[in-house]
Design an enzyme around this catalytic site. Sequence first.
Site, PDB file in Angstrom:
ATOM      1  N   HIS A  59      -7.155  -4.446  -4.517  1.00  0.00           N
ATOM      2  CA  HIS A  59      -6.334  -5.828  -4.305  1.00  0.00           C
ATOM      3  C   HIS A  59      -6.136  -6.162  -2.980  1.00  0.00           C
ATOM      4  CE1 HIS A  59      -3.667  -2.288  -4.040  1.00  0.00           C
ATOM      5  NE2 HIS A  59      -2.998  -3.046  -3.165  1.00  0.00           N
ATOM      6  N   HIS A  76      -7.115  -7.350   3.726  1.00  0.00           N
ATOM      7  CA  HIS A  76      -7.694  -6.303   3.576  1.00  0.00           C
ATOM      8  C   HIS A  76      -7.624  -5.644   2.312  1.00  0.00           C
ATOM      9  CE1 HIS A  76      -4.107  -3.922   4.344  1.00  0.00           C
ATOM     10  NE2 HIS A  76      -4.792  -3.126   3.783  1.00  0.00           N
TER      11      HIS A  76
HETATM   12  P1  ATP Z   1      -0.751   5.707  -1.087  1.00  0.00           P
HETATM   13  O1  ATP Z   1       0.695   5.189  -0.469  1.00  0.00           O
HETATM   14  O2  ATP Z   1      -0.594   6.836  -1.672  1.00  0.00           O
HETATM   15  O3  ATP Z   1      -1.728   5.493  -0.065  1.00  0.00           O
HETATM   16  P2  ATP Z   1      -1.002   2.919  -2.056  1.00  0.00           P
HETATM   17  O4  ATP Z   1      -0.654   2.440  -0.925  1.00  0.00           O
HETATM   18  O5  ATP Z   1      -2.148   2.672  -2.740  1.00  0.00           O
HETATM   19  O6  ATP Z   1      -0.865   4.697  -2.257  1.00  0.00           O
HETATM   20  P3  ATP Z   1       1.678   1.914  -2.745  1.00  0.00           P
HETATM   21  O7  ATP Z   1       2.227   2.762  -1.516  1.00  0.00           O
HETATM   22  O8  ATP Z   1       2.438   1.650  -4.048  1.00  0.00           O
HETATM   23  O9  ATP Z   1       0.399   2.645  -3.123  1.00  0.00           O
HETATM   24  O10 ATP Z   1       1.209   0.413  -2.093  1.00  0.00           O
HETATM   25  C1  ATP Z   1       0.661  -0.514  -2.966  1.00  0.00           C
HETATM   26  C2  ATP Z   1       0.070  -1.434  -1.844  1.00  0.00           C
HETATM   27  O11 ATP Z   1       0.819  -2.097  -0.953  1.00  0.00           O
HETATM   28  C3  ATP Z   1      -1.091  -1.123  -1.322  1.00  0.00           C
HETATM   29  O12 ATP Z   1      -1.842  -2.140  -1.119  1.00  0.00           O
HETATM   30  C4  ATP Z   1      -0.570  -0.641   0.188  1.00  0.00           C
HETATM   31  O13 ATP Z   1      -1.473  -0.565   1.013  1.00  0.00           O
HETATM   32  C5  ATP Z   1       0.427  -1.713   0.293  1.00  0.00           C
HETATM   33  N1  ATP Z   1       1.775  -1.150   1.040  1.00  0.00           N
HETATM   34  C6  ATP Z   1       2.106   0.085   0.872  1.00  0.00           C
HETATM   35  N2  ATP Z   1       3.191   0.342   1.669  1.00  0.00           N
HETATM   36  C7  ATP Z   1       3.177  -0.616   2.457  1.00  0.00           C
HETATM   37  C8  ATP Z   1       3.905  -1.174   3.934  1.00  0.00           C
HETATM   38  N3  ATP Z   1       5.096  -0.495   4.092  1.00  0.00           N
HETATM   39  N4  ATP Z   1       3.748  -2.179   4.386  1.00  0.00           N
HETATM   40  C9  ATP Z   1       2.633  -3.015   4.027  1.00  0.00           C
HETATM   41  N5  ATP Z   1       2.057  -2.631   2.816  1.00  0.00           N
HETATM   42  C10 ATP Z   1       2.249  -1.665   1.897  1.00  0.00           C
END
Ligand code: ATP
Length: 195
Positions: free
Chosen positions: A42, A125
């Site tokens: 996504h 991205h």
């Molecule tokens: P993980 O944290 O284990 O890497 P994930 O990032 O896929 O897993 P989430 O942390 O729930 O899962 O994030 C969901 C989406 O939001 C992902 O696309 C992630 O890159 C983005 N995301 C997560 N944290 C942030 C943040 N602090 N700022 C911007 N985007 C974020």
Amino acid sequence: MRLFVAVLPPGEALQGLSDAVAPLHGLPGADRLRWTTVEGWHLTLAFLGQVPAERLPELETALAAVAEAHPAHRLRIAGAGRFGDRVLWAGVEGRTWALRGLAEAVAGAAAELTGEADAFAFHPHLTLARAGSSRGHRRAVQRVAAAELEGLAAALADYRGPEWEAAELHLMKSDLAGGFAHYESLRSWALADWG
Ligand code: ATP
Ligand code: MG
């Protein structure tokens, strides 16, 4: 609920990227990364973090208004890069200014709701792989050299996928059970059709 707002590329675009990414799995450093799967790919517009269920109606009203005020636009998945020595990603090309405007509006609406306005640095991205230990699994952190991530990004640098129309905004729920992230679209809104 752990929430974020995203644009979801259609199956054809995801399949094209998946085919292009497959050979990367055999390259140096690839086995020390946690690869994301095509089902979860996504474009995150804004990460909301934990949102209490009682705030949902308010959030949904705000997102509906944002979608109504921003046009659908054409994009393609193209190129690749890395964030430091942590993340390998695929990029997007096309009407990225429209995507950026949408992301800024979503972030603004989210900030109004949470009262937290952090500095906005939008870099569209799709996350392909992450270095480091997975949550839940207590594996030691295995650092992948930046040079290896760079090599993987270089292998995908010339990729240009099919064009598609970003026509919907999705409110996504993220479940982090068992060391794997599982994403679910709770609700979506059509972007404005300005021809
Ligand atoms: P993980 O944290 O284990 O890497 P994930 O990032 O896929 O897993 P989430 O942390 O729930 O899962 O994030 C969901 C989406 O939001 C992902 O696309 C992630 O890159 C983005 N995301 C997560 N944290 C942030 C943040 N602090 N700022 C911007 N985007 C974020
Ligand atoms: Mg995360």
